[in-house]
Design a protein around this motif. Structure first.
Motif, PDB file in Angstrom:
ATOM      1  N   LEU A 100     -53.273 -58.454 -39.215  1.00 18.18           N
ATOM      2  CA  LEU A 100     -53.200 -59.913 -39.193  1.00 18.18           C
ATOM      3  C   LEU A 100     -52.992 -60.420 -37.772  1.00 18.18           C
ATOM      4  N   HIS A 101     -52.098 -59.772 -37.040  1.00 22.62           N
ATOM      5  CA  HIS A 101     -51.840 -60.190 -35.659  1.00 22.62           C
ATOM      6  C   HIS A 101     -53.068 -59.986 -34.775  1.00 22.62           C
ATOM      7  N   GLU A 102     -53.773 -58.878 -34.974  1.00 24.25           N
ATOM      8  CA  GLU A 102     -55.001 -58.636 -34.213  1.00 24.25           C
ATOM      9  C   GLU A 102     -56.036 -59.720 -34.522  1.00 24.25           C
ATOM     10  N   SER A 103     -56.172 -60.065 -35.780  1.00 24.52           N
ATOM     11  CA  SER A 103     -57.125 -61.112 -36.169  1.00 24.52           C
ATOM     12  C   SER A 103     -56.714 -62.453 -35.585  1.00 24.52           C
ATOM     13  N   GLN A 104     -55.417 -62.740 -35.550  1.00 27.95           N
ATOM     14  CA  GLN A 104     -54.950 -63.999 -34.996  1.00 27.95           C
ATOM     15  C   GLN A 104     -55.282 -64.087 -33.504  1.00 27.95           C
ATOM     16  N   LYS A 105     -55.144 -62.978 -32.786  1.00 34.23           N
ATOM     17  CA  LYS A 105     -55.505 -62.970 -31.360  1.00 34.23           C
ATOM     18  C   LYS A 105     -56.993 -63.259 -31.188  1.00 34.23           C
ATOM     19  N   ARG A 106     -57.820 -62.677 -32.037  1.00 34.81           N
ATOM     20  CA  ARG A 106     -59.261 -62.916 -31.956  1.00 34.81           C
ATOM     21  C   ARG A 106     -59.590 -64.379 -32.259  1.00 34.81           C
ATOM     22  N   ILE A 107     -58.921 -64.935 -33.251  1.00 40.32           N
ATOM     23  CA  ILE A 107     -59.131 -66.345 -33.587  1.00 40.32           C
ATOM     24  C   ILE A 107     -58.713 -67.227 -32.419  1.00 40.32           C
TER      25      ILE A 107
END
Length: 107
Positions: free
Chosen positions: A64-71
């Motif tokens: 989730l944190h990795e996806s948030q960084k990408r977003i």
């Protein structure tokens, strides 16, 4: 009467285990992890399931944190692009308005 109670208890256990298994799958556990947890659940060893579930939760949170960084990166890129487009539109409108004024003056 005991046979009825045993069948009802078995039906309830089947429903409970089915719902636990489905919850594990819905939570994104792979088949091997879900089956390992089910062995513990059927043996009443719920405490043994805890480290597995906590580890899976940590993995999901990391994703989730990795996806948030990408977003966040995409949001920044979109912001920059909108800023460029806005600047170009302002220049275009200014040029168009200037051209229109020049055309009106010449007539």
């Amino acid at each position: 009467m005991d046979g009825f109670r045993n069948r009802e208890a078995e039906r309830l256990n089947c429903y409970m285990y089915g719902s636990i298994y489905q919850n594990l799958i819905d939570a994104g556990c792979d088949r091997q992890t879900a089956e390992q947890c089910m062995v513990f659940a059927k043996g009443g060893q719920f405490m043994d399931m805890m480290p597995i579930l906590v580890r899976h939760r940590k993995d999901l949170l990391g994703s989730l944190h990795e996806s948030q960084k990408r977003i966040d990166c995409l949001d920044y890129l979109l912001y920059k692009i909108k800023k460029i487009i806005t600047r170009r539109m302002k220049k275009w409108k200014t040029k168009k308005a200037g051209h229109l004024r020049l055309t009106l003056r010449l007539r």
